[in-house]
Design an enzyme around this catalytic site. Sequence first.
Site, PDB file in Angstrom:
ATOM      1  N   LEU A 219       0.292  -1.106  -2.795  1.00  0.00           N
ATOM      2  CA  LEU A 219      -0.284   0.057  -2.124  1.00  0.00           C
ATOM      3  C   LEU A 219       0.706   0.685  -1.141  1.00  0.00           C
ATOM      4  O   LEU A 219       1.164   0.025  -0.208  1.00  0.00           O
ATOM      5  CB  LEU A 219      -1.569  -0.355  -1.398  1.00  0.00           C
ATOM      6  CG  LEU A 219      -2.287   0.751  -0.638  1.00  0.00           C
ATOM      7  CD1 LEU A 219      -2.753   1.838  -1.593  1.00  0.00           C
ATOM      8  CD2 LEU A 219      -3.472   0.170   0.140  1.00  0.00           C
ATOM      9  N   ASP A 220       1.009   1.965  -1.366  1.00  0.00           N
ATOM     10  CA  ASP A 220       1.866   2.757  -0.482  1.00  0.00           C
ATOM     11  C   ASP A 220       3.247   2.135  -0.272  1.00  0.00           C
ATOM     12  O   ASP A 220       3.880   2.350   0.753  1.00  0.00           O
ATOM     13  CB  ASP A 220       1.188   2.982   0.877  1.00  0.00           C
ATOM     14  CG  ASP A 220      -0.049   3.843   0.758  1.00  0.00           C
ATOM     15  OD1 ASP A 220      -0.056   4.749  -0.097  1.00  0.00           O
ATOM     16  OD2 ASP A 220      -1.014   3.606   1.498  1.00  0.00           O
ATOM     17  N   GLU A 221       3.718   1.359  -1.241  1.00  0.00           N
ATOM     18  CA  GLU A 221       5.030   0.733  -1.114  1.00  0.00           C
ATOM     19  C   GLU A 221       5.936   1.039  -2.302  1.00  0.00           C
ATOM     20  O   GLU A 221       6.917   0.351  -2.538  1.00  0.00           O
ATOM     21  CB  GLU A 221       4.875  -0.784  -0.927  1.00  0.00           C
ATOM     22  CG  GLU A 221       4.193  -1.165   0.381  1.00  0.00           C
ATOM     23  CD  GLU A 221       4.164  -2.671   0.617  1.00  0.00           C
ATOM     24  OE1 GLU A 221       4.896  -3.390  -0.084  1.00  0.00           O
ATOM     25  OE2 GLU A 221       3.413  -3.109   1.505  1.00  0.00           O
TER      26      GLU A 221
END
Length: 276
Positions: A219-221
């Site tokens: 997530l969001d990486e």
Amino acid sequence: MNFTFKITCTDEKGLVYRISEVLLENGLNIIKNDEFVDSEKSLFFMRTEVAGIADPNKVIAQLKDQLGDCEIELSNNKPKDVVVFVTKEHHCLSDLLIRNQFKDLNFNILAVVGNYENLRELTEKFQIPFHYISTENITRDEHENLIKETLQNYEFDYLVLAKFMRILSSDFVANFKGKIINIHHSFLPAFIGANPYKQAFERGVKIIGATAHFVTNDLDEGPIIYQDIIKVSHSKTAKDLAKLGRDVEKNVLANALKLVFEDKVFIDGNKTIIFE
């Protein structure tokens, strides 16, 4: 006719010469060329814009004969077709719709998919289809299956999450690997959850920003495409920070999409190589 080649292979001597020789043999003229070597991984990245008339498949086959194990992407530089995902916030979608209307970016918005109806009227003002797919009383898998059914109606190059406030499953992401682009405020992971700008205000932050990245299962990486910040002071309220943050988000997303849609971005593991 213009083409753009993106080549990734193991670094070794004479690569530029061998690649240029193949292009010359096929009557292609190099207009612009960029190269980068990752010395730690011994990887060679090359982006080459060419002009001329040639059989692209023949050129790629000859390049692979010369280079061995390699990755080659070929673009004809035509506008990319995209579907935009939204929830309730309008700032990123508004910016993209205007840019699409006036051809400020190398893309065409085919449709907008929303899990709320809020942005239907805005979207349809630009004569673009809006598909409302509610999340009420259904599971995430059921919701994503409905999205997939809708996407079957379009031949697209990328999915753009313009403040789409839903976490996509690993199965969904795997179906569109390297093709989903997201924008988020740069407070993550420090300010997770609702009201990140209120959290930032309460912590007295001195900068706010945004990050555009490719979506992965982390997530969001995912690989970062573009980032930017602006400085703020104690005089700004939480509402001020949110407004400034929206401006940063839409600008960062637009800059990221410009790079991707002009075929200037290579994905290398969890990072990007970008020729600006």
